[in-house]
Write a protein that holds these residues in place. Structure first.
Motif, short mmCIF file in Angstrom:
data_model
loop_
_atom_site.label_atom_id
_atom_site.label_comp_id
_atom_site.label_asym_id
_atom_site.label_seq_id
_atom_site.Cartn_x
_atom_site.Cartn_y
_atom_site.Cartn_z
N GLU A 144 0.84 -1.21 0.00
CA GLU A 144 0.00 0.00 0.00
C GLU A 144 0.87 1.26 0.00
N ALA A 188 -0.91 4.77 0.61
CA ALA A 188 -1.91 4.94 1.66
C ALA A 188 -1.64 6.20 2.47
N SER A 217 -1.67 -3.71 -3.23
CA SER A 217 -2.59 -2.58 -3.12
C SER A 217 -4.03 -3.04 -3.24
N SER A 218 -4.89 -2.38 -2.50
CA SER A 218 -6.32 -2.65 -2.60
C SER A 218 -6.98 -1.66 -3.56
N GLU A 219 -6.19 -0.76 -4.12
CA GLU A 219 -6.71 0.23 -5.06
C GLU A 219 -6.46 -0.23 -6.49
#
Length: 77
Positions: free
Chosen positions: A3, A6, A34-36
């Protein structure tokens, strides 16, 4: 990098993503978690989907046309 953007402002996020992409373009191996999804699409050559600690899918960036396709791949569709 886990991340890497973040909690940063949009300008800094762009700089970080440009740096990551630049390193990869120079031949350096870079692992980004990454969660994006837009972030992943911006910096990835390949996306590896893990499930329960094992590789579930490996996707070439060229095979992921958009964010929705990536989301479906991550969800297992």
């Amino acid at each position: 990098m886990d991340e890497p953007t973040a909690g940063v402002d949009i300008g800094t996020k762009t700089e970080i993503l440009d740096t990551i992409r630049g390193l990869a373009d120079e031949g350096m191996g870079v692992l980004v978690i990454s969660s994006e999804y837009p972030e992943l699409l911006a910096v990835s050559d390949r996306v590896v989907v893990l499930r329960n600690g094992a590789v579930h899918r490996v996707l070439a960036r060229a095979d992921i046309p958009d964010e929705q396709s990536l989301q479906l791949a991550v969800q297992g569709a």
